[in-house]
Structure formats: C-alpha cells, structure tokens
Design an enzyme around this catalytic site. Sequence first.
Site, PDB file in Angstrom:
ATOM      1  N   TYR A  34      25.857  10.955   4.617  1.00 21.84           N
ATOM      2  CA  TYR A  34      26.771   9.880   4.241  1.00 21.84           C
ATOM      3  C   TYR A  34      27.697  10.326   3.128  1.00 21.84           C
ATOM      4  CZ  TYR A  34      24.048   8.670  -0.027  1.00 21.84           C
ATOM      5  OH  TYR A  34      23.438   8.683  -1.255  1.00 21.84           O
ATOM      6  N   ARG A  53      32.917  17.646   0.771  1.00 14.98           N
ATOM      7  CA  ARG A  53      31.460  17.504   0.616  1.00 14.98           C
ATOM      8  C   ARG A  53      30.829  16.971   1.895  1.00 14.98           C
ATOM      9  NH1 ARG A  53      29.178  13.947  -4.223  1.00 14.98           N
ATOM     10  NH2 ARG A  53      29.939  12.260  -2.880  1.00 14.98           N
ATOM     11  N   ARG A 100      12.332   9.474  21.686  1.00 19.25           N
ATOM     12  CA  ARG A 100      12.112   9.955  20.327  1.00 19.25           C
ATOM     13  C   ARG A 100      11.538  11.366  20.374  1.00 19.25           C
ATOM     14  NH1 ARG A 100       7.995  10.404  16.654  1.00 19.25           N
ATOM     15  NH2 ARG A 100       8.609  10.238  14.474  1.00 19.25           N
ATOM     16  N   HIS A 102      11.549  14.979  17.676  1.00 17.43           N
ATOM     17  CA  HIS A 102      12.077  15.540  16.426  1.00 17.43           C
ATOM     18  C   HIS A 102      13.224  16.519  16.679  1.00 17.43           C
ATOM     19  CE1 HIS A 102       8.412  13.826  14.883  1.00 17.43           C
ATOM     20  NE2 HIS A 102       8.694  14.205  13.646  1.00 17.43           N
ATOM     21  N   LYS A 145      24.118  15.404   1.165  1.00 12.79           N
ATOM     22  CA  LYS A 145      24.106  13.952   0.931  1.00 12.79           C
ATOM     23  C   LYS A 145      23.485  13.274   2.152  1.00 12.79           C
ATOM     24  CE  LYS A 145      27.054  10.539  -1.407  1.00 12.79           C
ATOM     25  NZ  LYS A 145      26.080  10.171  -2.436  1.00 12.79           N
ATOM     26  N   GLU A 177      19.116  15.671 -12.399  1.00 10.14           N
ATOM     27  CA  GLU A 177      20.154  14.644 -12.206  1.00 10.14           C
ATOM     28  C   GLU A 177      19.471  13.289 -12.269  1.00 10.14           C
ATOM     29  OE1 GLU A 177      22.132  14.690  -8.372  1.00 10.14           O
ATOM     30  OE2 GLU A 177      20.271  15.061  -7.281  1.00 10.14           O
ATOM     31  N   LEU A 201      22.962  16.892  -6.182  1.00  7.49           N
ATOM     32  CA  LEU A 201      24.130  16.555  -5.375  1.00  7.49           C
ATOM     33  C   LEU A 201      25.364  16.966  -6.185  1.00  7.49           C
ATOM     34  CD1 LEU A 201      24.916  14.999  -2.713  1.00  7.49           C
ATOM     35  CD2 LEU A 201      25.751  13.276  -4.311  1.00  7.49           C
TER      36      LEU A 201
HETATM   37  N1  PDD Z   1      25.328   8.424  -5.128  1.00 12.16           N
HETATM   38  N2  PDD Z   1      23.417  12.530  -7.434  1.00 12.16           N
HETATM   39  C1  PDD Z   1      22.876  11.642  -6.578  1.00 12.16           C
HETATM   40  C2  PDD Z   1      21.457  11.824  -6.169  1.00 12.16           C
HETATM   41  C3  PDD Z   1      23.655  10.589  -6.066  1.00 12.16           C
HETATM   42  O1  PDD Z   1      23.110   9.731  -5.182  1.00 12.16           O
HETATM   43  C4  PDD Z   1      24.996  10.433  -6.507  1.00 12.16           C
HETATM   44  C5  PDD Z   1      25.889   9.326  -6.014  1.00 12.16           C
HETATM   45  C6  PDD Z   1      25.519  11.370  -7.417  1.00 12.16           C
HETATM   46  C7  PDD Z   1      26.940  11.296  -7.924  1.00 12.16           C
HETATM   47  O2  PDD Z   1      27.862  11.750  -6.955  1.00 12.16           O
HETATM   48  P1  PDD Z   1      29.358  11.189  -6.936  1.00 12.16           P
HETATM   49  O3  PDD Z   1      29.918  11.371  -8.301  1.00 12.16           O
HETATM   50  O4  PDD Z   1      30.061  12.032  -5.955  1.00 12.16           O
HETATM   51  O5  PDD Z   1      29.256   9.751  -6.547  1.00 12.16           O
HETATM   52  C8  PDD Z   1      24.702  12.403  -7.855  1.00 12.16           C
HETATM   53  C9  PDD Z   1      26.134   7.443  -4.440  1.00 12.16           C
HETATM   54  C10 PDD Z   1      27.114   6.714  -5.282  1.00 12.16           C
HETATM   55  C11 PDD Z   1      25.226   6.542  -3.610  1.00 12.16           C
HETATM   56  O6  PDD Z   1      24.254   7.072  -3.090  1.00 12.16           O
HETATM   57  O7  PDD Z   1      25.516   5.372  -3.446  1.00 12.16           O
END
Ligand code: PDD
Length: 280
Positions: A34, A53, A100, A102, A145, A177, A201
């Site tokens: 996503y 990304r 289903r 994997h 992501k 993070e 991320l």
């Molecule tokens: N999440 N690290 C993680 C684990 C995150 O889920 C996010 C953002 C970030 C920051 O990334 P960015 O600056 O590109 O938003 C770092 C989004 C907002 C979410 O999952 O809704």
Amino acid sequence: MENKTVYLNGQYLPLNEAKVSVLDRGFLFGDGVYEVIPSYSGHLFHFQEHLQRLENSLAGISLANPHTREQWLDILTPLLDANFDQYIYLQITRGAASKRDHAFPENIPPTVFAMCSAIVPIAGLSNGVKAISMDDTRWKFCNVKAITLLGNILHRQEAIDQGCAEALLIKDGYVIEGAASNVFAVIDGVLCTPPKGHDILPGITRDVILDLARKNNIPCSEDKIPFAALQKANEIWVTSSTREIIPIVELDAMPISDGKPGPVWQAMNQLFQAHKQALL
Ligand code: PDD
C-alpha cells in the site's frame, strides 16, 4: 458510514458498494502492498517519491505494477478535493485466485483499491505527545510497505493502551522507527535519524525533513541511535505522511528535556509548513 466515492479495479463507486472477494489474497494472506500520499489543497505531496516507493514495494513482493505513473495520477486525481487536506490510501493485492494456496497464482489480475480521507490535525500538537519503547517484533522486510501490519498494529495498540501516542521500536539496543512513523532525535545539536535499510520504512516525510535540514544548515546524520542516547536526547520526534512531525515530550514516563517541544522541532515544523505551501 461516510459514503464517499472510492476507486476499485477500474471503477469509481460509493464506498458501501465497493466489494472484494473473500478469496482475495489481501484478505486471506495479507498479500499486498500500500501507499499513503498526502494531498494539500488538491495537490499530491511528493507524488513521484511515493510512486517510486510503491514500485519498490511491489518489486519487493514480486508483483507487477498494474499502472504507469501517469495512469496512477489519472486514477487518483478524481478522488481529491481541493478544499481539504487529505490523504490517499491505495492498496494493491495479488488478486483473488480460485482456491487458497500460499504459492503465487498464475494469470490473476491484482486488486487495486484507492480512497481519500481527511487529514485530521493532531490534538495538542504544540504540547507534544507521549511514547513508549518496545522490542521490535516485526518481520525482516520493513522497507516494504506491506499491508501485513499485525506487528505494527500490536505495537501501536500497546502504546495507546498505556495512554501514549506511539511506540518506538528497539532492536539490538538501537531505536529503529515508530509503529507507524519514522523517528528523529536531536543529540548534541545534531538531528539524527536511523539509516535506511530492511529495518525501517523509508519514509517520504523523513526524506523531506533531511533535505530541509541540509538546505537550512541544520546539522544532521543518518546513523544508528543507541537507545541509551535516545533516552538522553534533547528532542525526539516521530514523522509520517498523515501526522507530519510530532514532538515526543515523554518516553517511558520520563520527560524529554523539559517535557516541552524543543526549538529544533519548532524550526523544522515551520520549514516543513513553508515547504508544503511552496509546492501548491
Ligand atoms: N505509515 N514507518 C512506518 C512503519 C510507517 O507505517 C510509516 C507511515 C512511516 C512514515 O512514512 P511516510 O513519511 O512516508 O508516511 C514510517 C502510514 C502513514 C500508514 O501506515 O498509515
């Protein structure tokens, strides 16, 4: 439920009419990726970086990008409203196979979904928020992501259950993070953030902040931050597309400096707001 228009597999539909199969691999396996892209007054913020990304995340799970960047822009633009600050949530899963299994299915179209939501200002931002630290229990590809967010969800919920806004994740003695954000700390006058790699991320907000720091002669570094250094930091912030830059004023019930947002945060927040305006 707000019945806004959303995008699903080539169609714009009222939210309550947008349906996916129970065999969708996003539902069965969390097999998808996503993006979250802010939109200020109808302008997508750092769109190219978010799309880059997205391409990296898709490559990370061996899923072809169903659209070019131009097509993505055409798909997303009708969802935006220039009167509000919003964010696009877009998700691509490996589609719905007939059974289903994997293993990746063959010749199945991906499921593509996008919707737009209001960016809600954080209550009490100027006072800062509280965070807890936790051992990072997530998987090894946090640079992707992925929609598979159970680890992040459990971390975040633990923070909320403890009356805090975010969990800062610790691995091998270093801060990594936040559960849904990147982390910055001001240590001995230097703005520090952990380096990119499989652990984090690569946040777009993070990159914008580093760029603004470099252009405005704010000393900064992308180096590992020992947890002990974080605990003694002058300032801690978390950053994300939906929450921008949030000062953490209390970590594990201990105040950071005097327990108020610090001067580097004030300066960076102003630079960030000016940068947003300049892009409109
Ligand atoms: N999440 N690290 C993680 C684990 C995150 O889920 C996010 C953002 C970030 C920051 O990334 P960015 O600056 O590109 O938003 C770092 C989004 C907002 C979410 O999952 O809704």
